[in-house]
Write a protein that holds these residues in place. Structure first.
Motif, PDB file in Angstrom:
ATOM      1  N   MET A  37      -1.106   1.626   8.778  1.00  0.00           N
ATOM      2  CA  MET A  37      -1.256   2.723   7.593  1.00  0.00           C
ATOM      3  C   MET A  37       0.251   2.665   6.818  1.00  0.00           C
ATOM      4  SD  MET A  37      -3.830   5.601   8.139  1.00  0.00           S
ATOM      5  CE  MET A  37      -2.987   6.350   9.640  1.00  0.00           C
ATOM      6  N   TYR A  38       1.415   2.803   7.637  1.00  0.00           N
ATOM      7  CA  TYR A  38       2.719   2.688   7.187  1.00  0.00           C
ATOM      8  C   TYR A  38       3.086   1.522   6.523  1.00  0.00           C
ATOM      9  CZ  TYR A  38       3.929   7.250   9.075  1.00  0.00           C
ATOM     10  OH  TYR A  38       4.136   8.698   9.629  1.00  0.00           O
ATOM     11  N   ALA A  41       1.194   1.115   3.075  1.00  0.00           N
ATOM     12  CA  ALA A  41       1.662   2.279   2.100  1.00  0.00           C
ATOM     13  C   ALA A  41       3.100   1.781   1.845  1.00  0.00           C
ATOM     14  CB  ALA A  41       1.545   3.485   2.780  1.00  0.00           C
ATOM     15  N   ASN A  45       3.301   0.485  -2.113  1.00  0.00           N
ATOM     16  CA  ASN A  45       4.162   1.143  -3.101  1.00  0.00           C
ATOM     17  C   ASN A  45       5.542   0.361  -3.378  1.00  0.00           C
ATOM     18  OD1 ASN A  45       2.888   3.968  -3.467  1.00  0.00           O
ATOM     19  ND2 ASN A  45       3.097   3.944  -1.087  1.00  0.00           N
ATOM     20  N   ALA A  68       4.626   6.494  -6.803  1.00  0.00           N
ATOM     21  CA  ALA A  68       5.077   5.507  -5.740  1.00  0.00           C
ATOM     22  C   ALA A  68       6.210   5.793  -5.006  1.00  0.00           C
ATOM     23  CB  ALA A  68       5.105   4.266  -6.096  1.00  0.00           C
ATOM     24  N   ASP A  71       5.279   9.047  -2.772  1.00  0.00           N
ATOM     25  CA  ASP A  71       4.669   8.584  -1.606  1.00  0.00           C
ATOM     26  C   ASP A  71       5.416   7.661  -0.434  1.00  0.00           C
ATOM     27  OD1 ASP A  71       2.227   9.560  -2.341  1.00  0.00           O
ATOM     28  OD2 ASP A  71       1.644   8.094  -3.467  1.00  0.00           O
ATOM     29  N   LEU A  72       6.372   6.871  -1.169  1.00  0.00           N
ATOM     30  CA  LEU A  72       7.131   6.213  -0.083  1.00  0.00           C
ATOM     31  C   LEU A  72       8.283   7.091   0.778  1.00  0.00           C
ATOM     32  CD1 LEU A  72       8.646   2.838  -1.953  1.00  0.00           C
ATOM     33  CD2 LEU A  72       7.517   3.103   0.107  1.00  0.00           C
ATOM     34  N   SER A  75       5.987   8.983   3.351  1.00  0.00           N
ATOM     35  CA  SER A  75       5.982   8.059   4.526  1.00  0.00           C
ATOM     36  C   SER A  75       7.217   8.182   5.392  1.00  0.00           C
ATOM     37  CB  SER A  75       5.568   6.671   3.951  1.00  0.00           C
ATOM     38  OG  SER A  75       4.219   6.480   3.421  1.00  0.00           O
ATOM     39  N   PHE A 283      -1.087  11.146   5.101  1.00  0.00           N
ATOM     40  CA  PHE A 283      -1.243   9.667   5.398  1.00  0.00           C
ATOM     41  C   PHE A 283      -2.037   9.004   4.540  1.00  0.00           C
ATOM     42  CE2 PHE A 283      -0.061  11.192  10.020  1.00  0.00           C
ATOM     43  CZ  PHE A 283       1.361  11.252  10.015  1.00  0.00           C
ATOM     44  N   PRO A 286      -0.593   8.266   0.359  1.00  0.00           N
ATOM     45  CA  PRO A 286       0.469   7.019   0.243  1.00  0.00           C
ATOM     46  C   PRO A 286       0.058   5.877   0.463  1.00  0.00           C
ATOM     47  CG  PRO A 286       1.560   8.787   1.387  1.00  0.00           C
ATOM     48  CD  PRO A 286       0.190   9.032   1.319  1.00  0.00           C
ATOM     49  N   LEU A 287      -1.156   5.772   1.398  1.00  0.00           N
ATOM     50  CA  LEU A 287      -1.916   4.370   1.687  1.00  0.00           C
ATOM     51  C   LEU A 287      -2.848   4.113   0.625  1.00  0.00           C
ATOM     52  CD1 LEU A 287      -2.843   2.335   3.766  1.00  0.00           C
ATOM     53  CD2 LEU A 287      -4.393   4.138   4.557  1.00  0.00           C
ATOM     54  N   ASN A 289      -3.400   5.473  -2.719  1.00  0.00           N
ATOM     55  CA  ASN A 289      -3.032   5.245  -4.131  1.00  0.00           C
ATOM     56  C   ASN A 289      -2.549   3.933  -4.724  1.00  0.00           C
ATOM     57  OD1 ASN A 289      -3.181   8.141  -4.495  1.00  0.00           O
ATOM     58  ND2 ASN A 289      -1.298   8.882  -4.243  1.00  0.00           N
TER      59      ASN A 289
END
Length: 310
Positions: A37-38, A41, A45, A68, A71-72, A75, A283, A286-287, A289
């Protein structure tokens, strides 16, 4: 025994973060989806930021780049403690590190709420007043609006670490998540938390509450405008431009509202529900979007395909 426990926790300089109760032996396997996921993401982004910077300079995509970036940062703020628990069973976090993490998480969450409001305003102007779209959403004005909302998020959350630092923590020092949240930490304090509770409630109402209200009103105005359009095809085309943003709003607000209700009113809620909503709230946006916007935006998807295929 009670006095010794109280003294031990009061003198302790750490909190204990929680992974997934009952699955401690499987944490190394659980780390695989979290690492995935990380990675998705961060890659997604960064890809959006690169494409917007090089090709897409319309207001809609500039707001998307703001989303973005937020979200970064979210994360990155949760990654050290989350992967530390699942990969290395590193569950302790110092008070100062915990306060710093919750500052970044809450301020970035407020900033993301503001960015979603700006994106709703962008859709409102584009659909309800298209002839003035370019004159209203100029680049300098977009930059000023973004800066104001970033400063709003940072300045409102700035007092929280100092309000928390003045407490002694004499209750069980095990937090409910794999990261620090204000509403979680204040439960550990052995003092009157009325000021923190009122301040946290005030922040939630004035930021998340007002932002979500204005987003709702924007969509009401958009629907009123769209329903006046005689052509069914044009009506669907206009609404289709809002689908990505509407999905982002649902992904952001739904788990946070649920988590807030659990912390504030449903004290006997199942711990796993609290844990599940906590993971989703930080979590999943960010994944998802970048994926949602890449699928729904033809301009963006075409440039992503060109970037990775050429």
């Amino acid at each position: 025994m009670s006095d010794s426990n109280t003294t031990r926790f009061r003198n302790s300089s750490t909190f204990i973060l929680l992974g997934i109760p009952g699955l401690e032996e499987a944490h190394i396997w659980i780390s695989i989806p979290f690492c995935t996921m990380y990675a998705i993401a961060i890659l997604g982004n960064f890809t959006i930021l690169f494409i917007v910077k090089t090709d897409l300079h319309e207001p809609m995509y500039i707001f998307l780049s703001m989303l973005a970036i937020t979200d970064l940062a979210l994360s990155i703020a949760t990654m050290p403690t989350t992967l530390g628990i699942f990969l290395f069973n590193s569950r302790e976090i110092s008070l100062d590190a915990c306060f710093a993490q919750l500052f970044f998480i809450h301020s970035l969450s407020f900033t993301e709420s503001s960015v979603l409001l700006l994106m709703a305003f962008d859709r409102f102007v584009a659909i309800c007043n298209p002839l003035r779209y370019a004159s209203i959403l100029t680049l300098p004005r977009i930059g000023k609006m973004g800066l104001v909302f970033v400063l709003r998020g940072v300045s409102l959350i700035f007092p929280l670490p100092f309000l928390l630092k003045r407490f002694q923590y004499c209750r069980a020092n095990v937090l409910s998540h794999c990261y620090c949240l204000h509403q979680d930490v204040i439960k550990m304090a052995c003092a009157d938390i009325t000021v923190n509770y009122i301040f946290g409630f005030f922040l939630t109402v004035t930021v998340v509450g007002l932002d979500s209200l204005f987003i709702f009103l924007s969509y009401v105005m958009i629907l009123k405008t769209v329903l006046k359009v005689t052509s069914h095809a044009e009506c669907l085309k206009a609404l289709n431009t809002c689908v990505s943003h509407f999905c982002a709003v649902l992904l952001f607000y739904t788990p946070r509202i649920g988590l807030g209700l659990i912390h504030g009113y449903w004290k006997s809620s199942p711990p796993l529900l609290n844990l599940f909503l906590g993971y989703i709230s930080l979590f999943v946006p960010p994944l998802m979007n970048p994926i949602v916007y890449s699928v729904k935006s033809q301009h963006l998807s075409a440039r992503i395909i060109r970037l990775f295929i050429k």
